[in-house]
Design a protein around this motif. Structure first.
Motif, short mmCIF file in Angstrom:
data_model
loop_
_atom_site.label_atom_id
_atom_site.label_comp_id
_atom_site.label_asym_id
_atom_site.label_seq_id
_atom_site.Cartn_x
_atom_site.Cartn_y
_atom_site.Cartn_z
N HIS A 101 -1.32 10.18 5.37
CA HIS A 101 -0.41 9.31 6.11
C HIS A 101 1.05 9.75 5.96
O HIS A 101 1.92 9.24 6.64
CB HIS A 101 -0.57 7.86 5.64
CG HIS A 101 -1.87 7.25 6.06
ND1 HIS A 101 -3.08 7.76 5.70
CD2 HIS A 101 -2.13 6.17 6.81
CE1 HIS A 101 -4.05 7.02 6.21
NE2 HIS A 101 -3.50 6.03 6.89
N TYR A 102 1.29 10.68 5.05
CA TYR A 102 2.64 11.23 4.82
C TYR A 102 2.78 12.62 5.44
O TYR A 102 3.70 13.34 5.11
CB TYR A 102 2.93 11.31 3.32
CG TYR A 102 3.10 9.97 2.66
CD1 TYR A 102 4.34 9.37 2.58
CD2 TYR A 102 2.01 9.30 2.11
CE1 TYR A 102 4.51 8.13 1.96
CE2 TYR A 102 2.17 8.07 1.49
CZ TYR A 102 3.41 7.50 1.43
OH TYR A 102 3.56 6.27 0.82
N MET A 103 1.86 13.00 6.31
CA MET A 103 1.88 14.34 6.92
C MET A 103 2.13 14.27 8.42
O MET A 103 1.70 13.33 9.08
CB MET A 103 0.54 15.05 6.72
CG MET A 103 0.21 15.43 5.34
SD MET A 103 -1.40 16.25 5.35
CE MET A 103 -1.57 16.64 3.65
N SER B 258 1.62 -3.95 -7.08
CA SER B 258 0.75 -4.79 -6.25
C SER B 258 -0.72 -4.68 -6.63
O SER B 258 -1.49 -5.59 -6.36
CB SER B 258 0.92 -4.42 -4.78
OG SER B 258 0.36 -3.14 -4.53
N GLY B 259 -1.12 -3.56 -7.23
CA GLY B 259 -2.53 -3.34 -7.54
C GLY B 259 -3.35 -2.91 -6.34
O GLY B 259 -4.55 -2.73 -6.43
N ALA B 260 -2.72 -2.74 -5.20
CA ALA B 260 -3.41 -2.32 -3.97
C ALA B 260 -3.63 -0.81 -3.99
O ALA B 260 -2.85 -0.07 -4.59
CB ALA B 260 -2.57 -2.71 -2.75
N PRO B 261 -4.69 -0.33 -3.34
CA PRO B 261 -4.88 1.12 -3.27
C PRO B 261 -3.78 1.77 -2.42
O PRO B 261 -3.33 1.19 -1.44
CB PRO B 261 -6.25 1.29 -2.61
CG PRO B 261 -6.57 -0.01 -1.99
CD PRO B 261 -5.77 -1.06 -2.68
N MET B 262 -3.36 2.94 -2.85
CA MET B 262 -2.32 3.67 -2.12
C MET B 262 -2.90 4.24 -0.82
O MET B 262 -4.06 4.66 -0.78
CB MET B 262 -1.79 4.82 -2.97
CG MET B 262 -0.67 5.59 -2.31
SD MET B 262 -0.10 6.98 -3.30
CE MET B 262 -1.17 8.27 -2.70
N HIS C 243 0.79 -1.23 0.00
CA HIS C 243 0.00 0.00 0.00
C HIS C 243 0.82 1.28 0.00
O HIS C 243 0.25 2.36 -0.15
CB HIS C 243 -0.95 0.00 1.20
CG HIS C 243 -2.01 -1.06 1.11
ND1 HIS C 243 -3.14 -0.91 0.35
CD2 HIS C 243 -2.08 -2.29 1.67
CE1 HIS C 243 -3.88 -2.00 0.45
NE2 HIS C 243 -3.26 -2.86 1.24
N LYS C 244 2.12 1.20 0.15
CA LYS C 244 2.97 2.38 0.11
C LYS C 244 2.99 2.91 -1.32
O LYS C 244 2.92 2.14 -2.28
CB LYS C 244 4.38 2.02 0.58
CG LYS C 244 5.18 3.17 1.07
CD LYS C 244 6.45 2.67 1.74
CE LYS C 244 7.28 3.83 2.20
NZ LYS C 244 8.54 3.37 2.79
N ARG C 245 3.09 4.21 -1.48
CA ARG C 245 2.98 4.88 -2.77
C ARG C 245 3.81 4.22 -3.86
O ARG C 245 3.32 3.93 -4.95
CB ARG C 245 3.37 6.35 -2.63
CG ARG C 245 3.17 7.17 -3.87
CD ARG C 245 3.52 8.62 -3.65
NE ARG C 245 4.84 8.80 -3.07
CZ ARG C 245 5.98 8.82 -3.77
NH1 ARG C 245 5.95 8.69 -5.07
NH2 ARG C 245 7.14 8.99 -3.17
N GLU C 246 5.06 3.90 -3.59
CA GLU C 246 5.95 3.39 -4.63
C GLU C 246 5.70 1.93 -4.99
O GLU C 246 6.26 1.43 -5.97
CB GLU C 246 7.42 3.60 -4.28
CG GLU C 246 7.84 3.03 -2.95
CD GLU C 246 7.82 4.04 -1.81
OE1 GLU C 246 8.59 3.83 -0.86
OE2 GLU C 246 7.03 5.00 -1.86
#
Length: 151
Positions: A100-102, A91-95, A83-86
């Motif tokens: 969560h990066y703030m 993976s096809g999973a939602p980001m 699920h991490k952005r990169e």
């Protein structure tokens, strides 16, 4: 005289305590028995990988897959491997959300914020069960409200 006064004060205090105990209702109900009984069967987890509709705005999404055996510790977070952005393209999973990066002061970070690192503090797997307590919750769409601009 002092001993008699102390004795009278003790008896009076004990009598008042018994009256007060009888007047105050018990808040937690009857004490449950200590008998051993059969455990309820564990519910089956919903593992269909289908995103569920949220009940209210900003509700953390439920986890639509099994997380049994996932390591989630200070040193490792298996959720982030998909699920991490990169990693989402492969993976096809939602980001995970950009929030969560703030930091709590809305400063953007290069990596997941430590305050958002333990996913299961907000996100939970969905079990195939009914509500724990009866309720009459209705979504706004079921109450006859129409989206703005629909008329």
């Amino acid at each position: 005289m002092l001993v008699v006064t102390g004795l009278v004060l003790f008896v009076t205090t004990t009598a008042i305590a018994q009256v007060v105990r009888q007047m105050v209702p018990q808040l937690e109900g009857p004490t449950p028995s200590m008998e051993n009984g059969a455990a309820e069967p564990l519910p089956k987890w919903v593992v269909d990988d289908q995103r569920k509709m949220r009940a209210y705005p900003d509700q953390p999404p439920v986890i639509p897959h099994s997380i049994e055996g996932y390591e989630l510790s200070v040193n490792a977070n298996r959720c982030l491997t998909c699920h991490k952005r990169e990693f989402t393209q492969d993976s096809g999973a939602p980001m995970i959300s950009v929030t969560h990066y703030m930091t709590r002061d809305s400063q953007m970070l290069a990596d997941v914020s430590p305050r958002r690192y333990f996913c299961t503090a907000c996100h939970v797997p969905q079990a195939d069960t009914g509500p724990l307590v009866p309720n009459r919750f209705k979504d706004m769409s079921e109450m006859g409200f129409k989206p703005a601009g629909s008329e």
